[in-house]
Scaffold this active site. Structure first.
Site, mmCIF file in Angstrom:
data_model
loop_
_atom_site.group_PDB
_atom_site.id
_atom_site.type_symbol
_atom_site.label_atom_id
_atom_site.label_comp_id
_atom_site.label_asym_id
_atom_site.label_seq_id
_atom_site.Cartn_x
_atom_site.Cartn_y
_atom_site.Cartn_z
ATOM 1 N N GLY A 31 -4.158 8.839 -0.861
ATOM 2 C CA GLY A 31 -3.614 7.918 0.134
ATOM 3 C C GLY A 31 -3.663 6.465 -0.323
ATOM 4 C CG LEU A 33 0.778 6.756 -0.367
ATOM 5 C CD1 LEU A 33 2.025 7.468 0.150
ATOM 6 C CD2 LEU A 33 0.064 7.615 -1.407
ATOM 7 N N GLY A 36 2.928 2.706 -7.684
ATOM 8 C CA GLY A 36 2.672 3.762 -8.668
ATOM 9 C C GLY A 36 2.951 5.112 -8.033
ATOM 10 C CG HIS A 37 0.420 6.603 -4.939
ATOM 11 N ND1 HIS A 37 -0.356 5.534 -4.553
ATOM 12 C CD2 HIS A 37 -0.434 7.537 -5.411
ATOM 13 C CE1 HIS A 37 -1.621 5.812 -4.791
ATOM 14 N NE2 HIS A 37 -1.700 7.016 -5.319
ATOM 15 N N GLY A 147 0.169 10.124 -12.464
ATOM 16 C CA GLY A 147 0.381 8.862 -13.170
ATOM 17 C C GLY A 147 -0.416 8.821 -14.470
ATOM 18 C CE LYS A 149 -5.283 2.222 -13.114
ATOM 19 N NZ LYS A 149 -6.116 3.048 -12.310
ATOM 20 C CG ASP A 150 -5.936 7.945 -12.546
ATOM 21 O OD1 ASP A 150 -6.913 7.206 -12.664
ATOM 22 O OD2 ASP A 150 -5.170 7.891 -11.563
ATOM 23 C CB SER A 185 -5.592 0.795 -9.281
ATOM 24 O OG SER A 185 -6.763 1.289 -8.674
ATOM 25 N NE ARG A 187 -12.210 3.288 -6.954
ATOM 26 C CZ ARG A 187 -12.057 4.571 -7.325
ATOM 27 N NH1 ARG A 187 -11.159 4.888 -8.233
ATOM 28 N NH2 ARG A 187 -12.788 5.521 -6.783
HETATM 29 O O1 PAF Z 1 -5.565 10.729 -8.714
HETATM 30 C C1 PAF Z 1 -5.953 10.964 -7.554
HETATM 31 O O2 PAF Z 1 -5.561 10.293 -6.605
HETATM 32 C C2 PAF Z 1 -6.949 12.073 -7.322
HETATM 33 O O3 PAF Z 1 -7.851 12.187 -8.370
HETATM 34 C C3 PAF Z 1 -6.287 13.425 -6.997
HETATM 35 C C4 PAF Z 1 -5.473 13.941 -8.184
HETATM 36 C C5 PAF Z 1 -5.396 13.296 -5.787
HETATM 37 C C6 PAF Z 1 -7.367 14.468 -6.690
HETATM 38 O O4 PAF Z 1 -8.134 14.108 -5.590
#
Ligand code: PAF
Length: 288
Positions: A31, A33, A36-37, A147, A149-150, A185, A187
């Site tokens: 959530g 968002l 990026g999302h 993404g 990013k991770d 992000s 964050r």
């Molecule tokens: O990248 C994220 O937001 C989380 O790690 C995910 C993939 C939704 C799993 O909780």
């Protein structure tokens, strides 16, 4: 657009779409968002007949001292974003239905989960792989959009699907950045304006590393690491680099020397700015 809370109800919907040969594109999220999302939502919308987004702040991927309680949550805001991007279903489950009191199972991808992020966030990736396995079994997607990013998370989830013969394809999509280069992000809301400006040094540093490798042909990765770490220290007093790594993109094994290396290279880092921990990375192809 429908909001589904019940696991069985979503499984039935997914079974129906699979049976009628409709492709399901899935964007798993926690959530709050951002662009990026929404870039993932756009890709999912282009590729798939049905788009599902999950919104669930997964407690098992946070360490006890981390920001699970503070993690930003705003369902109504997310709802409107999803609606604008043509999402068909939001999966928004309750904690107890995802993790009932007698929940005992963990899914773990060995080795990759213990390096880089795994060293500083032990147990984090087990939380991720376990929840994503559950989500896959609920949503039954043909495609999952993640993404870059991770990067480590995406690479681990790809390996998990490969090893467990999970019938879904992971699509890793480019990191979306602010004009300054700062990777988006959820964050970033913890950062002040000054910290946001200072944090742009991280992306700059990654590009400096890439330049050393591709333009100046440095093959000894220790020298690149030293250079990047000094670059960050020189440019910012407030950034504390936790790690900077040079790895392959399949298992994220560290590359010691690029002399005989061919393939994708990932430069990744984690750093604190104030109390906020940021990660970033870049991928590029390398041939000697
Ligand atoms: O990248 C994220 O937001 C989380 O790690 C995910 C993939 C939704 C799993 O909780």
């Amino acid at each position: 657009m429908k909001v589904i809370k019940d696991i069985k109800a979503l499984q039935n919907i997914s079974d129906y779409f699979r049976a009628t040969i409709k492709t399901i594109g899935f964007v798993p999220t926690m959530g709050y968002l951002h662009d990026g999302h929404t870039s993932l939502l756009q890709k999912a919308r282009m590729d798939s007949e049905v788009v599902v987004v999950s919104i669930f702040v997964n407690p098992t991927q946070f360490l006890p001292h981390e920001d699970y309680n503070e993690y930003p949550r705003d369902f109504l805001r997310d709802y409107h974003i999803c609606k604008n991007y043509g999402v068909d279903y939001i999966f928004y489950p309750d904690m107890k239905s995802v993790y009932p009191d007698d929940f005992l199972t963990e899914v773990r991808v060995k080795e990759i989960s213990d390096r880089l992020e795994g060293i500083y966030r032990p147990g984090h990736f087990v939380g991720v792989t376990t929840i994503v396995t559950k989500l896959i079994n609920i949503v039954k997607p043909h495609y999952i959009y993640l993404g870059q990013k991770d990067a480590q998370q995406s690479i681990i989830l790809k390996k998990m699907c490969e090893d467990l013969n999970i019938d879904t394809e992971i699509k890793i999509c480019p990191t979306i950045r602010e004009k300054t280069g700062l990777a988006l992000s959820s964050r970033n809301i913890y950062l002040t304006d000054e910290q946001k400006t200072e944090a742009t040094v991280l992306y700059e540093a990654l590009n400096e590393g890439k330049k050393m490798i591709l333009d100046y042909k440095v093959v000894d990765t220790d020298s690149v690491k030293k250079y990047v770490s000094n670059y960050i220290a020189r440019k910012s007093k407030n950034i504390k680099l936790q790690y900077f790594a040079i790895t392959d993109s399949y298992l994220m094994n560290e590359i010691e020397n690029l002399k005989n290396y061919k393939g994708d290279v990932v430069l990744s880092l984690a750093a604190f700015i104030g109390k906020t921990r940021l990660i970033d990375n870049i991928f590029f192809n390398y041939t000697n």
